[in-house]
Scaffold this motif. Structure first.
Motif, short mmCIF file in Angstrom:
data_model
loop_
_atom_site.label_atom_id
_atom_site.label_comp_id
_atom_site.label_asym_id
_atom_site.label_seq_id
_atom_site.Cartn_x
_atom_site.Cartn_y
_atom_site.Cartn_z
N HIS A 218 53.99 -51.38 18.73
CA HIS A 218 53.21 -52.02 19.78
C HIS A 218 52.32 -51.03 20.53
O HIS A 218 51.34 -51.42 21.14
CB HIS A 218 54.12 -52.79 20.76
N PHE A 219 52.63 -49.73 20.44
CA PHE A 219 51.78 -48.74 21.10
C PHE A 219 50.38 -48.69 20.47
O PHE A 219 49.40 -48.40 21.14
CB PHE A 219 52.42 -47.35 21.08
N TYR A 220 50.28 -48.99 19.17
CA TYR A 220 48.96 -49.06 18.53
C TYR A 220 48.15 -50.19 19.13
O TYR A 220 46.96 -50.05 19.41
CB TYR A 220 49.10 -49.24 17.01
N TYR A 221 48.81 -51.33 19.32
CA TYR A 221 48.13 -52.48 19.92
C TYR A 221 47.69 -52.15 21.34
O TYR A 221 46.55 -52.44 21.73
CB TYR A 221 49.04 -53.71 19.91
N VAL A 222 48.57 -51.54 22.11
CA VAL A 222 48.25 -51.18 23.50
C VAL A 222 47.10 -50.16 23.55
O VAL A 222 46.20 -50.28 24.38
CB VAL A 222 49.50 -50.63 24.23
N GLY A 223 47.11 -49.19 22.64
CA GLY A 223 46.02 -48.21 22.59
C GLY A 223 44.69 -48.87 22.29
O GLY A 223 43.67 -48.58 22.93
N LEU A 224 44.70 -49.79 21.31
CA LEU A 224 43.47 -50.52 21.00
C LEU A 224 43.05 -51.41 22.17
O LEU A 224 41.86 -51.56 22.45
CB LEU A 224 43.66 -51.36 19.73
N GLU A 225 44.03 -51.98 22.85
CA GLU A 225 43.74 -52.84 24.00
C GLU A 225 43.10 -52.04 25.14
O GLU A 225 42.15 -52.49 25.76
CB GLU A 225 45.04 -53.51 24.47
N ALA A 226 43.60 -50.83 25.38
CA ALA A 226 43.00 -49.97 26.42
C ALA A 226 41.59 -49.57 26.02
O ALA A 226 40.67 -49.59 26.88
CB ALA A 226 43.87 -48.74 26.63
N ALA A 227 41.38 -49.23 24.76
CA ALA A 227 40.04 -48.88 24.30
C ALA A 227 39.10 -50.08 24.40
O ALA A 227 37.93 -49.94 24.79
CB ALA A 227 40.09 -48.36 22.87
N LYS A 228 39.62 -51.26 24.09
CA LYS A 228 38.80 -52.48 24.18
C LYS A 228 38.43 -52.77 25.64
O LYS A 228 37.29 -53.14 25.93
CB LYS A 228 39.55 -53.67 23.57
N ALA A 229 39.37 -52.57 26.55
CA ALA A 229 39.07 -52.76 27.97
C ALA A 229 37.97 -51.78 28.42
O ALA A 229 37.05 -52.17 29.14
CB ALA A 229 40.33 -52.58 28.82
N ALA A 230 38.06 -50.54 27.97
CA ALA A 230 37.03 -49.55 28.31
C ALA A 230 35.67 -49.96 27.73
O ALA A 230 34.63 -49.84 28.40
CB ALA A 230 37.43 -48.16 27.81
N ALA A 231 35.68 -50.47 26.50
CA ALA A 231 34.42 -50.92 25.87
C ALA A 231 33.85 -52.12 26.62
O ALA A 231 32.63 -52.22 26.80
CB ALA A 231 34.65 -51.26 24.40
N LEU A 232 34.71 -53.02 27.08
CA LEU A 232 34.23 -54.17 27.86
C LEU A 232 33.65 -53.73 29.20
O LEU A 232 32.64 -54.28 29.65
CB LEU A 232 35.36 -55.18 28.07
N ILE A 233 34.25 -52.73 29.83
CA ILE A 233 33.70 -52.20 31.08
C ILE A 233 32.33 -51.58 30.82
O ILE A 233 31.37 -51.81 31.57
CB ILE A 233 34.67 -51.18 31.72
#
Length: 143
Positions: free
Chosen positions: A118-133
């Motif tokens: 699940h850490f892979y998913y969370v890492g991608l989720e954090a990167a996606k949030a940064a990309a959305l910002i």
């Protein structure tokens, strides 16, 4: 005057960001702390919630792509759109299937050791949030 395509895209971007932040970084970790929530029950709830979130994300991704394509976007908009879509696809096509296979086994009663998948998913989720910002900032800078 601020272009209509950019206004629509910025609205969708920040709705998407809000959903990701609320579900992935607030609801998901908190549900396992609620009284009476077992690992299988939490996994079952999580699968339903993330399936719904990912469906809405896919719709928003297509809508943002179409909306941005209709305008005259700069690199400050195109790059984060592409990054966001690529990150979402990585979650949906690579990480989620692996997490689903594991949760299927747990829901079937198998006792598995703790996993870091699940850490892979969370890492991608954090990167996606940064990309959305970054996307939102790029869209807001259009004048």
């Amino acid at each position: 005057m601020y272009p209509t395509w950019a206004a629509a895209a910025v609205a969708m971007t920040f709705v998407w960001l809000g959903m990701v932040l609320a579900i992935s970084f607030l609801e998901a970790p908190l549900k396992f702390r609620a009284p009476g929530i077992t690992i299988p029950l939490g996994l079952g709830i999580g699968r339903l919630v993330f399936r719904a979130l990912n469906l809405v994300e896919a719709v928003l991704a297509v809508a943002v792509l179409v909306t941005v394509s209709a305008g005259d976007p700069s690199t400050a908009v195109v790059a984060p759109v592409v990054a966001t879509v690529v990150l979402l696809l990585a979650q949906l096509l690579v990480v989620r299937p692996r997490l689903n296979r594991r949760s299927d086994r747990i829901l079937a009663g198998e006792n598995l050791p703790r996993s870091h998948e699940h850490f892979y998913y969370v890492g991608l989720e954090a990167a996606k949030a940064a990309a959305l910002i970054a996307l939102g900032a790029g869209l807001l800078s259009i004048g």
